[in-house]
Design a protein around this motif. Structure first.
Motif, PDB file in Angstrom:
ATOM      1  N   UNK A  10      -6.977  -4.026   1.022  1.00 29.37           N
ATOM      2  CA  UNK A  10      -6.004  -5.281  -0.563  1.00 29.37           C
ATOM      3  C   UNK A  10      -6.893  -5.184  -1.884  1.00 29.37           C
ATOM      4  N   UNK A  11      -6.547  -4.980  -2.770  1.00 32.87           N
ATOM      5  CA  UNK A  11      -7.528  -4.948  -4.048  1.00 32.87           C
ATOM      6  C   UNK A  11      -6.090  -6.042  -5.556  1.00 32.87           C
ATOM      7  N   UNK A  12      -7.150  -6.439  -6.553  1.00 34.20           N
ATOM      8  CA  UNK A  12      -6.435  -6.447  -7.312  1.00 34.20           C
ATOM      9  C   UNK A  12      -5.684  -5.790  -8.220  1.00 34.20           C
ATOM     10  N   UNK A  13      -7.263  -5.046  -8.696  1.00 30.65           N
ATOM     11  CA  UNK A  13      -7.181  -4.075  -9.558  1.00 30.65           C
ATOM     12  C   UNK A  13      -7.873  -4.859 -11.246  1.00 30.65           C
ATOM     13  N   UNK A  14      -8.182  -5.943 -11.274  1.00 32.94           N
ATOM     14  CA  UNK A  14      -8.265  -6.602 -11.911  1.00 32.94           C
ATOM     15  C   UNK A  14      -8.573  -6.322 -13.349  1.00 32.94           C
ATOM     16  N   UNK A  15      -8.087  -6.801 -14.523  1.00 35.19           N
ATOM     17  CA  UNK A  15      -8.710  -5.780 -15.924  1.00 35.19           C
ATOM     18  C   UNK A  15      -9.514  -6.763 -16.783  1.00 35.19           C
ATOM     19  N   UNK A  20       1.531 -10.849  -5.311  1.00 37.88           N
ATOM     20  CA  UNK A  20       2.852  -9.767  -5.140  1.00 37.88           C
ATOM     21  C   UNK A  20       2.024  -9.454  -3.177  1.00 37.88           C
ATOM     22  N   UNK A  21       0.729  -9.183  -3.575  1.00 31.79           N
ATOM     23  CA  UNK A  21       0.773  -8.783  -1.649  1.00 31.79           C
ATOM     24  C   UNK A  21       0.580  -9.188  -1.114  1.00 31.79           C
ATOM     25  N   UNK A  22       0.579 -10.681  -1.154  1.00 32.98           N
ATOM     26  CA  UNK A  22       1.154 -11.644  -0.333  1.00 32.98           C
ATOM     27  C   UNK A  22       2.511 -11.312   0.617  1.00 32.98           C
ATOM     28  N   UNK A  23       2.845 -11.579  -0.583  1.00 29.05           N
ATOM     29  CA  UNK A  23       4.622 -11.061   0.088  1.00 29.05           C
ATOM     30  C   UNK A  23       5.490 -10.388   0.130  1.00 29.05           C
ATOM     31  N   UNK A  24       4.509  -9.123   0.331  1.00 26.32           N
ATOM     32  CA  UNK A  24       5.030  -7.721   0.405  1.00 26.32           C
ATOM     33  C   UNK A  24       4.344  -7.843   2.111  1.00 26.32           C
ATOM     34  N   UNK A  25       2.645  -8.337   1.848  1.00 29.56           N
ATOM     35  CA  UNK A  25       2.120  -7.908   3.501  1.00 29.56           C
ATOM     36  C   UNK A  25       3.627  -9.024   4.680  1.00 29.56           C
ATOM     37  N   UNK A  26       3.913 -10.261   3.877  1.00 27.92           N
ATOM     38  CA  UNK A  26       5.151 -11.226   4.747  1.00 27.92           C
ATOM     39  C   UNK A  26       6.220 -10.020   4.921  1.00 27.92           C
ATOM     40  N   UNK A  27       6.869  -9.745   4.158  1.00 27.96           N
ATOM     41  CA  UNK A  27       8.201  -9.021   3.991  1.00 27.96           C
ATOM     42  C   UNK A  27       8.027  -7.240   5.437  1.00 27.96           C
ATOM     43  N   UNK A  49      -9.217   4.612   4.093  1.00 25.41           N
ATOM     44  CA  UNK A  49      -8.671   3.160   3.843  1.00 25.41           C
ATOM     45  C   UNK A  49      -7.544   3.552   2.081  1.00 25.41           C
ATOM     46  N   UNK A  50      -6.027   2.733   2.711  1.00 29.55           N
ATOM     47  CA  UNK A  50      -5.554   2.934   2.188  1.00 29.55           C
ATOM     48  C   UNK A  50      -5.147   1.752   1.067  1.00 29.55           C
ATOM     49  N   UNK A  51      -5.698   1.786  -0.206  1.00 27.62           N
ATOM     50  CA  UNK A  51      -5.062   0.394  -0.720  1.00 27.62           C
ATOM     51  C   UNK A  51      -3.570   0.473  -1.608  1.00 27.62           C
ATOM     52  N   UNK A  52      -4.248  -1.297  -0.963  1.00 30.03           N
ATOM     53  CA  UNK A  52      -3.013  -2.372  -1.206  1.00 30.03           C
ATOM     54  C   UNK A  52      -2.886  -2.873  -3.140  1.00 30.03           C
ATOM     55  N   UNK A  53      -2.305  -1.880  -4.053  1.00 29.71           N
ATOM     56  CA  UNK A  53      -2.893  -2.716  -5.314  1.00 29.71           C
ATOM     57  C   UNK A  53      -2.345  -3.744  -6.152  1.00 29.71           C
TER      58      UNK A  53
END
Length: 233
Positions: A188-193, A203-210, A155-159
């Motif tokens: 889909x991951x946040x990479x939350x720190x 940003x991920x939501x906007x990206x997937x829609x675009x 799998x490839x991550x959208x971070x």
């Protein structure tokens, strides 16, 4: 989209992160998640924990505060041959392993070398996901990467965290086109720190829609599918 999981979260065991295991779980519940993965850095990172950390995750309850918690790691690639910083014994203690290129572990040198490292790590059946491939430091051939990942069942991550850099957002658009072309699933991951970031994907939501990216190629949209794939249930 209703997000149900977050498969890249750090705790205080990664010293540049700021929340405990329980704090992350509490905020995952607030965000409406049902599945998370705790993925602290492997030993090659300058702020990693000691070499007992990953094996001792077995003491965690599988479900905490009604959240299923995967025992994970963000494994570091340590050279352009694809050698990594966790042992087979470490990896066998985990449910889920991300593998990433980081400039504090290996120096960026060029697209061909970076692709060679990723091609080699994809041969390891104990590694599941390529972390933040749309990176500002490591140039990659996204078409080749998506084709290889689809072939190898990776799998490839959208971070979300990485998209604090505008250039990463633009790179992710190109990556998603390659994933659509080769039917390569993404994570889909946040990479939350810090716990306040867990499960939040603006940003991920906007990206997937675009990108008009199909839901069926989002592996972790269905938590049960994740658990079946990882043989956790």
């Amino acid at each position: 989209m209703q997000y149900c999981s977050d498969l890249h979260i750090h705790t205080l065991a990664s010293h540049h992160a700021y929340s405990t295991l329980l704090e992350n779980i509490v905020y995952a519940k607030k965000a409406g998640l049902s599945l998370i993965a705790i993925t602290d850095h492997g030993y090659g990172a300058p702020d990693a924990g000691n070499n007992w950390h990953f094996g001792n995750q077995i003491i965690w309850p599988r479900v905490m505060e009604e959240i299923t918690v995967l025992r994970g790691a963000e494994v570091n690639i340590m050279d352009m041959e694809g050698r990594i910083d966790l042992t087979v014994s470490d990896l066998k203690c985990l449910d889920y392993a991300i593998v990433s290129l980081h400039p504090y572990c290996v120096r960026p040198v060029g697209k061909d070398a970076h692709m060679n490292a990723l091609k080699n790590v994809m041969e390891n059946p104990l590694l599941h996901t390529i972390g933040h491939p749309a990176d500002i430091f490591f140039d990659l051939d996204f078409d080749m990467l998506a084709r290889l990942a689809a072939k190898k069942g990776k799998f490839l991550e959208i971070n979300e965290h990485a998209m604090r850099h505008d250039a990463v957002y633009e790179k992710n658009l190109i990556l998603l086109e390659a994933c659509k072309k080769h039917l390569c699933p993404v994570v889909l991951s946040t990479d939350a720190h810090v716990c306040f970031e867990v499960g939040l994907y603006p940003k991920t939501e906007r990206l997937l829609k675009e990108a008009a990216f199909p839901d069926e190629l989002i592996w972790n949209q269905d938590p049960d599918r994740v658990l079946r794939t990882l043989k956790v249930i």
